[in-house]
Design a protein around this motif. Structure first.
Motif, PDB file in Angstrom:
ATOM      1  N   HIS A 106      88.655  94.132  26.283  1.00 43.50           N
ATOM      2  CA  HIS A 106      88.293  92.847  25.700  1.00 43.50           C
ATOM      3  C   HIS A 106      89.491  91.913  25.730  1.00 43.50           C
ATOM      4  N   TRP A 107      89.221  90.677  26.133  1.00 40.25           N
ATOM      5  CA  TRP A 107      90.287  89.684  26.239  1.00 40.25           C
ATOM      6  C   TRP A 107      90.787  89.306  24.849  1.00 40.25           C
ATOM      7  N   THR A 108      92.097  89.128  24.717  1.00 43.59           N
ATOM      8  CA  THR A 108      92.708  88.712  23.465  1.00 43.59           C
ATOM      9  C   THR A 108      93.431  87.393  23.670  1.00 43.59           C
ATOM     10  N   SER A 109      93.137  86.422  22.838  1.00 37.17           N
ATOM     11  CA  SER A 109      93.776  85.118  22.942  1.00 37.17           C
ATOM     12  C   SER A 109      95.265  85.224  22.635  1.00 37.17           C
ATOM     13  N   ALA A 110      96.090  84.635  23.505  1.00 40.67           N
ATOM     14  CA  ALA A 110      97.541  84.660  23.304  1.00 40.67           C
ATOM     15  C   ALA A 110      97.972  83.701  22.207  1.00 40.67           C
ATOM     16  N   SER A 111      97.129  82.709  21.895  1.00 36.27           N
ATOM     17  CA  SER A 111      97.483  81.715  20.876  1.00 36.27           C
ATOM     18  C   SER A 111      96.943  82.062  19.494  1.00 36.27           C
ATOM     19  N   ALA A 112      96.101  83.087  19.418  1.00 31.74           N
ATOM     20  CA  ALA A 112      95.476  83.451  18.145  1.00 31.74           C
ATOM     21  C   ALA A 112      96.519  83.806  17.094  1.00 31.74           C
ATOM     22  N   GLY A 113      96.366  83.219  15.910  1.00 32.05           N
ATOM     23  CA  GLY A 113      97.256  83.532  14.802  1.00 32.05           C
ATOM     24  C   GLY A 113      98.596  82.839  14.839  1.00 32.05           C
ATOM     25  N   LYS A 114      98.829  82.002  15.861  1.00 35.04           N
ATOM     26  CA  LYS A 114     100.104  81.299  15.971  1.00 35.04           C
ATOM     27  C   LYS A 114     100.051  79.976  15.210  1.00 35.04           C
ATOM     28  N   GLU A 115     101.144  79.658  14.525  1.00 34.44           N
ATOM     29  CA  GLU A 115     101.247  78.367  13.853  1.00 34.44           C
ATOM     30  C   GLU A 115     101.881  77.380  14.834  1.00 34.44           C
ATOM     31  N   LEU A 116     101.032  76.633  15.517  1.00 32.29           N
ATOM     32  CA  LEU A 116     101.489  75.732  16.570  1.00 32.29           C
ATOM     33  C   LEU A 116     101.716  74.330  15.997  1.00 32.29           C
ATOM     34  N   LYS A 117     102.908  73.805  16.230  1.00 31.13           N
ATOM     35  CA  LYS A 117     103.253  72.487  15.689  1.00 31.13           C
ATOM     36  C   LYS A 117     103.289  71.405  16.756  1.00 31.13           C
ATOM     37  N   ASP A 118     103.665  71.764  17.973  1.00 31.81           N
ATOM     38  CA  ASP A 118     103.756  70.756  19.023  1.00 31.81           C
ATOM     39  C   ASP A 118     102.377  70.439  19.604  1.00 31.81           C
ATOM     40  N   ASN A 119     102.148  69.174  19.906  1.00 33.16           N
ATOM     41  CA  ASN A 119     100.852  68.731  20.422  1.00 33.16           C
ATOM     42  C   ASN A 119     100.486  69.420  21.731  1.00 33.16           C
ATOM     43  N   LEU A 124     101.382  72.496  22.862  1.00 37.00           N
ATOM     44  CA  LEU A 124     100.953  73.874  22.632  1.00 37.00           C
ATOM     45  C   LEU A 124      99.573  73.916  21.972  1.00 37.00           C
ATOM     46  N   LYS A 125      99.310  72.963  21.094  1.00 38.10           N
ATOM     47  CA  LYS A 125      97.981  72.886  20.478  1.00 38.10           C
ATOM     48  C   LYS A 125      96.920  72.605  21.536  1.00 38.10           C
ATOM     49  N   ALA A 126      97.244  71.696  22.463  1.00 38.65           N
ATOM     50  CA  ALA A 126      96.297  71.350  23.525  1.00 38.65           C
ATOM     51  C   ALA A 126      96.037  72.543  24.440  1.00 38.65           C
ATOM     52  N   ARG A 174      92.382  74.846  25.019  1.00 37.92           N
ATOM     53  CA  ARG A 174      91.796  75.038  26.345  1.00 37.92           C
ATOM     54  C   ARG A 174      91.899  76.481  26.838  1.00 37.92           C
ATOM     55  N   GLU A 175      92.574  77.327  26.088  1.00 38.48           N
ATOM     56  CA  GLU A 175      92.874  78.676  26.554  1.00 38.48           C
ATOM     57  C   GLU A 175      91.621  79.484  26.895  1.00 38.48           C
ATOM     58  N   GLU A 176      90.701  79.597  25.957  1.00 39.21           N
ATOM     59  CA  GLU A 176      89.518  80.433  26.174  1.00 39.21           C
ATOM     60  C   GLU A 176      88.650  79.912  27.311  1.00 39.21           C
ATOM     61  N   VAL A 228      99.746  63.786  26.945  1.00 41.55           N
ATOM     62  CA  VAL A 228     100.017  64.442  25.664  1.00 41.55           C
ATOM     63  C   VAL A 228     101.448  64.127  25.221  1.00 41.55           C
ATOM     64  N   GLN A 229     101.589  63.609  24.017  1.00 44.21           N
ATOM     65  CA  GLN A 229     102.906  63.346  23.459  1.00 44.21           C
ATOM     66  C   GLN A 229     103.478  64.651  22.914  1.00 44.21           C
ATOM     67  N   SER A 230     104.592  65.086  23.504  1.00 44.00           N
ATOM     68  CA  SER A 230     105.193  66.363  23.118  1.00 44.00           C
ATOM     69  C   SER A 230     106.661  66.185  22.775  1.00 44.00           C
ATOM     70  N   ASP A 231     107.096  66.928  21.767  1.00 44.93           N
ATOM     71  CA  ASP A 231     108.524  66.932  21.401  1.00 44.93           C
ATOM     72  C   ASP A 231     109.310  67.907  22.276  1.00 44.93           C
ATOM     73  N   LEU A 232     108.607  68.691  23.094  1.00 45.26           N
ATOM     74  CA  LEU A 232     109.255  69.727  23.889  1.00 45.26           C
ATOM     75  C   LEU A 232     109.555  69.297  25.315  1.00 45.26           C
ATOM     76  N   TYR A 233     108.855  68.258  25.811  1.00 47.86           N
ATOM     77  CA  TYR A 233     108.993  67.847  27.198  1.00 47.86           C
ATOM     78  C   TYR A 233     109.096  66.330  27.319  1.00 47.86           C
ATOM     79  N   VAL A 234     109.663  65.879  28.430  1.00 42.51           N
ATOM     80  CA  VAL A 234     109.755  64.443  28.694  1.00 42.51           C
ATOM     81  C   VAL A 234     108.364  63.864  28.923  1.00 42.51           C
ATOM     82  N   GLN A 235     107.555  64.561  29.711  1.00 45.24           N
ATOM     83  CA  GLN A 235     106.192  64.082  29.995  1.00 45.24           C
ATOM     84  C   GLN A 235     105.254  65.253  30.225  1.00 45.24           C
TER      85      GLN A 235
END
Length: 225
Positions: A73-86, A88-90, A94-96, A207-214
């Motif tokens: 069974h597939w397991t989501s890599a983002s499940a249970g993560k507290e994501l703050k950056d836009n 990573l949230k995006a 879209r992951e599933e 997507v406006q991100s604090d982690l990347y230029v664009q």
């Protein structure tokens, strides 16, 4: 060490690595980067065997058994993560759908690499999900960056440019309006020009991100729904 023991040790080392690029990186020393000043060139030299015998990409994939692929069974890599950056949230949103084929998203990233060079590229999200464990990205242990093996890659400092088709997209470079990607399932064309309106089955989102230029996300809805 016997041949069998050496093979077992190599299999164990490969299992611990997320991707073939990580395997190449493990062969690069700080001294190599100091003299070359180019991470992508160092990877190329390693892959060509300039610094000793290495596995090919195909050999690496055949030895690698991802813990995620062992599960039925597939397991989501983002499940249970507290994501703050836009961004990573995006990706989490879209992951599933990219895993199950409802979406074939493409990620455009522009930022500076570890050597301070500006790089950019287009990434087939669904393909990367199949070949990598994204838990490291969602947990912040690693940064998702374009690679030479992605749909496209450009290093502005060295002027290195590459493009590769993926299981989901064909790269078309001889298009009059510039490079485009054609989805292999429904043959629809995904336009990269920001001035071209979105189609009926794809959309473009900056997507406006604090982690990347664009960061830009292109979402292509397939006909599997």
């Amino acid at each position: 060490m016997s041949d069998a023991a050496a093979a077992a040790a190599l299999d164990d080392a490969v299992t611990q690595l997320t991707s073939y690029e990580d395997y190449l990186d493990s062969k690069i020393t700080a001294s190599d980067l100091y003299y070359l000043e180019d991470e992508e060139m160092a990877r190329q030299l390693v892959e060509l065997g300039q610094w000793g015998s290495v596995l090919t990409r195909e050999e690496f994939q055949s030895r690698k058994v991802s813990p995620l692929l062992r599960n039925q069974h597939w397991t989501s890599a983002s499940a249970g993560k507290e994501l703050k950056d836009n961004f990573l949230k995006a990706l989490a949103e879209r992951e599933e759908n990219n895993h199950n084929g409802i979406l074939n998203s493409i990620i455009y990233i522009r930022d500076r690499n570890a050597g301070g060079q500006e790089v950019s590229g287009f990434i087939d999200y669904a393909h990367r999900l199949q070949s990598e464990d994204f838990e490291a990205y969602f947990s912040g242990k690693k940064r998702l960056m374009p690679r030479q093996s992605d749909l496209s890659f450009y290093n502005r400092t060295t002027q290195m440019s590459t493009s590769h088709s993926s299981p989901n997209y064909e790269v078309i470079t001889d298009n009059p309006s510039g490079m485009v990607f054609q989805n292999k399932m429904d043959r629809k064309i995904l336009e990269l020009n920001p001035w071209v309106p979105s189609g009926d089955n794809w959309s473009r989102s900056e997507v406006q991100s604090d982690l990347y230029v664009q960061v830009v996300l292109y979402d292509h809805k397939t006909r599997r729904t």
